[in-house]
Design a protein around this motif. Structure first.
Motif, mmCIF file in Angstrom:
data_model
loop_
_atom_site.group_PDB
_atom_site.id
_atom_site.type_symbol
_atom_site.label_atom_id
_atom_site.label_comp_id
_atom_site.label_asym_id
_atom_site.label_seq_id
_atom_site.Cartn_x
_atom_site.Cartn_y
_atom_site.Cartn_z
ATOM 1 N N ALA A 64 -16.663 5.835 -34.463
ATOM 2 C CA ALA A 64 -15.807 6.640 -35.336
ATOM 3 C C ALA A 64 -15.805 8.113 -34.916
ATOM 4 C CB ALA A 64 -16.273 6.514 -36.785
ATOM 5 N N GLU A 65 -16.837 8.559 -34.234
ATOM 6 C CA GLU A 65 -17.023 9.967 -33.859
ATOM 7 C C GLU A 65 -16.376 10.317 -32.515
ATOM 8 O OE1 GLU A 65 -18.761 13.880 -34.251
ATOM 9 O OE2 GLU A 65 -18.769 12.269 -35.716
ATOM 10 N N ILE A 66 -16.339 9.370 -31.613
ATOM 11 C CA ILE A 66 -15.933 9.627 -30.231
ATOM 12 C C ILE A 66 -14.470 10.037 -30.123
ATOM 13 C CG2 ILE A 66 -15.532 8.469 -28.004
ATOM 14 C CD1 ILE A 66 -18.120 6.923 -28.566
ATOM 15 N N THR A 67 -14.242 11.026 -29.253
ATOM 16 C CA THR A 67 -12.880 11.443 -28.928
ATOM 17 C C THR A 67 -12.624 11.133 -27.452
ATOM 18 O OG1 THR A 67 -13.458 13.672 -28.193
ATOM 19 C CG2 THR A 67 -13.096 13.358 -30.577
ATOM 20 N N PRO A 68 -11.361 11.091 -27.043
ATOM 21 C CA PRO A 68 -11.053 10.782 -25.639
ATOM 22 C C PRO A 68 -11.638 11.774 -24.639
ATOM 23 C CG PRO A 68 -9.093 10.510 -27.000
ATOM 24 C CD PRO A 68 -10.147 11.128 -27.876
ATOM 25 N N ASP A 69 -11.920 13.012 -25.070
ATOM 26 C CA ASP A 69 -12.460 14.026 -24.161
ATOM 27 C C ASP A 69 -13.981 14.016 -24.076
ATOM 28 O OD1 ASP A 69 -9.980 14.976 -23.411
ATOM 29 O OD2 ASP A 69 -9.910 16.447 -25.043
ATOM 30 N N ASP A 70 -14.650 13.230 -24.900
ATOM 31 C CA ASP A 70 -16.110 13.257 -24.935
ATOM 32 C C ASP A 70 -16.751 12.714 -23.666
ATOM 33 O OD1 ASP A 70 -16.933 14.458 -27.347
ATOM 34 O OD2 ASP A 70 -16.479 12.630 -28.478
ATOM 35 N N ILE A 71 -17.834 13.383 -23.279
ATOM 36 C CA ILE A 71 -18.773 12.865 -22.290
ATOM 37 C C ILE A 71 -20.028 12.563 -23.100
ATOM 38 C CG2 ILE A 71 -20.127 13.363 -20.227
ATOM 39 C CD1 ILE A 71 -17.856 15.235 -19.349
ATOM 40 N N VAL A 72 -20.366 11.276 -23.168
ATOM 41 C CA VAL A 72 -21.379 10.780 -24.097
ATOM 42 C C VAL A 72 -22.676 10.465 -23.358
ATOM 43 C CG1 VAL A 72 -21.908 8.960 -25.774
ATOM 44 C CG2 VAL A 72 -19.554 9.789 -25.544
ATOM 45 N N LEU A 73 -23.789 10.825 -23.991
ATOM 46 C CA LEU A 73 -25.114 10.475 -23.506
ATOM 47 C C LEU A 73 -25.832 9.713 -24.605
ATOM 48 C CD1 LEU A 73 -27.554 10.689 -21.544
ATOM 49 C CD2 LEU A 73 -28.111 12.857 -22.690
ATOM 50 N N GLU A 74 -26.331 8.527 -24.279
ATOM 51 C CA GLU A 74 -27.221 7.829 -25.201
ATOM 52 C C GLU A 74 -28.637 7.960 -24.657
ATOM 53 O OE1 GLU A 74 -28.192 3.710 -27.552
ATOM 54 O OE2 GLU A 74 -27.130 3.546 -25.642
ATOM 55 N N VAL A 75 -29.502 8.607 -25.410
ATOM 56 C CA VAL A 75 -30.894 8.791 -25.021
ATOM 57 C C VAL A 75 -31.692 7.611 -25.561
ATOM 58 C CG1 VAL A 75 -32.929 10.274 -25.294
ATOM 59 C CG2 VAL A 75 -30.655 11.296 -25.013
ATOM 60 N N GLY A 76 -32.518 7.009 -24.703
ATOM 61 C CA GLY A 76 -33.313 5.864 -25.118
ATOM 62 C C GLY A 76 -32.437 4.649 -25.384
ATOM 63 N N THR A 77 -31.684 4.231 -24.402
ATOM 64 C CA THR A 77 -30.661 3.200 -24.593
ATOM 65 C C THR A 77 -31.207 1.815 -24.910
ATOM 66 O OG1 THR A 77 -28.560 2.382 -23.697
ATOM 67 C CG2 THR A 77 -30.398 2.560 -22.145
ATOM 68 N N GLY A 78 -32.457 1.540 -24.567
ATOM 69 C CA GLY A 78 -32.998 0.201 -24.840
ATOM 70 C C GLY A 78 -32.215 -0.867 -24.110
ATOM 71 N N SER A 79 -31.685 -1.821 -24.830
ATOM 72 C CA SER A 79 -30.930 -2.929 -24.223
ATOM 73 C C SER A 79 -29.616 -2.469 -23.604
ATOM 74 C CB SER A 79 -30.628 -3.993 -25.277
ATOM 75 O OG SER A 79 -29.691 -3.496 -26.222
ATOM 76 N N GLY A 80 -29.158 -1.283 -23.981
ATOM 77 C CA GLY A 80 -27.870 -0.801 -23.490
ATOM 78 C C GLY A 80 -26.704 -1.246 -24.347
ATOM 79 N N TYR A 81 -26.987 -1.861 -25.477
ATOM 80 C CA TYR A 81 -25.940 -2.401 -26.334
ATOM 81 C C TYR A 81 -24.962 -1.318 -26.797
ATOM 82 C CZ TYR A 81 -23.690 -4.903 -30.153
ATOM 83 O OH TYR A 81 -22.755 -5.462 -30.987
ATOM 84 N N VAL A 82 -25.481 -0.177 -27.273
ATOM 85 C CA VAL A 82 -24.605 0.882 -27.775
ATOM 86 C C VAL A 82 -23.772 1.462 -26.638
ATOM 87 C CG1 VAL A 82 -24.520 3.186 -28.829
ATOM 88 C CG2 VAL A 82 -26.030 1.423 -29.778
ATOM 89 N N ALA A 83 -24.434 1.908 -25.580
ATOM 90 C CA ALA A 83 -23.721 2.554 -24.470
ATOM 91 C C ALA A 83 -22.661 1.631 -23.861
ATOM 92 C CB ALA A 83 -24.712 3.005 -23.405
ATOM 93 N N SER A 84 -22.967 0.346 -23.749
ATOM 94 C CA SER A 84 -22.004 -0.581 -23.133
ATOM 95 C C SER A 84 -20.836 -0.900 -24.058
ATOM 96 C CB SER A 84 -22.705 -1.880 -22.715
ATOM 97 O OG SER A 84 -23.137 -2.607 -23.847
ATOM 98 N N SER A 85 -20.976 -0.604 -25.341
ATOM 99 C CA SER A 85 -19.913 -0.901 -26.309
ATOM 100 C C SER A 85 -19.001 0.293 -26.564
ATOM 101 C CB SER A 85 -20.536 -1.352 -27.635
ATOM 102 O OG SER A 85 -21.314 -2.511 -27.453
ATOM 103 N N ILE A 86 -19.333 1.439 -26.002
ATOM 104 C CA ILE A 86 -18.544 2.654 -26.235
ATOM 105 C C ILE A 86 -17.368 2.689 -25.264
ATOM 106 C CG2 ILE A 86 -18.588 5.167 -26.038
ATOM 107 C CD1 ILE A 86 -21.449 5.039 -27.092
ATOM 108 N N GLN A 87 -16.219 2.997 -25.813
ATOM 109 C CA GLN A 87 -15.006 3.118 -25.011
ATOM 110 C C GLN A 87 -14.230 4.336 -25.484
ATOM 111 O OE1 GLN A 87 -12.999 -0.586 -25.645
ATOM 112 N NE2 GLN A 87 -14.647 -1.785 -24.775
ATOM 113 N N ASP A 88 -13.092 4.558 -24.876
ATOM 114 C CA ASP A 88 -12.174 5.613 -25.297
ATOM 115 C C ASP A 88 -12.778 7.012 -25.214
ATOM 116 O OD1 ASP A 88 -10.268 3.622 -25.847
ATOM 117 O OD2 ASP A 88 -11.075 3.337 -27.864
#
Length: 186
Positions: free
Chosen positions: A26-50
């Protein structure tokens, strides 16, 4: 170490993971460069788009292999060591379980769980480090548990120069409350 991760050493997606992902999407914008710290399984980072780009970090070599297998650009590092100030949105589900020294397991999964004696050790350390990689005007979404005492965490936000709002909250089956805070520097 083998190139196959030991899944027993990786924090699996749970209620807190799904909660963070929902609010991040809900927070992400098309211009964002996103960092997930402590990704664990990678579930969150791999599910982020746009967004422009997603990068993840973890100190756990098993988590890094798992995240890489999901197609994530992942760096094995302690929190954010070695990264540059390019990120407009940083996501973090810190280790927050209050842990006495005699309760430590001394394995890789410990890095995902051990919040130190009061549950706030990794949070405090992260808040001191994150300005090094967050661009001016950038945001942080961070999960805080009632186990950490919300008011004490909010004091830490203020002491480290962050303003905050509560982006969402959930109550788990065991009665633990989770909040996601949106932090901004200044």
């Amino acid at each position: 170490m083998s190139s196959v991760p030991d899944e027993g050493q990786i924090y699996p997606p749970r209620e807190d993971t799904f909660f963070l992902l929902r609010l991040a999407q809900a927070e992400i914008t098309p211009d964002d460069i996103v960092l997930e710290v402590g990704t664990g399984s990678g579930y969150v980072a791999s599910s982020i788009q746009d967004c422009r780009m997603v990068v993840a970090t973890d100190i756990n070599p098993h988590a890094v292999l798992s995240a890489y297998a999901r197609g994530i650009q992942v760096v094995r590092t302690d929190f954010i060591a070695g990264l540059r100030r390019i990120f407009s949105l940083i996501l973090f589900n810190p280790p927050y379980i209050p842990t006495r020294p005699d309760e430590r397991c001394d394995d890789w999964l410990e890095y995902a769980l051990d919040g130190g004696p009061d549950g706030r050790g990794p949070l405090t350390r992260f808040l001191h480090l994150v300005p090094d990689v967050l661009i001016p005007g950038g945001r942080v979404l961070i999960i805080i548990s009632s186990l950490q005492h919300f008011e004490k965490c909010e004091e830490i936000f203020k002491k480290t120069g962050f303003s905050y709002t509560i982006a969402g909250h959930e109550i788990l089956e065991d009665g633990e409350e989770l909040r996601i805070y949106r932090l901004k520097k200044g």
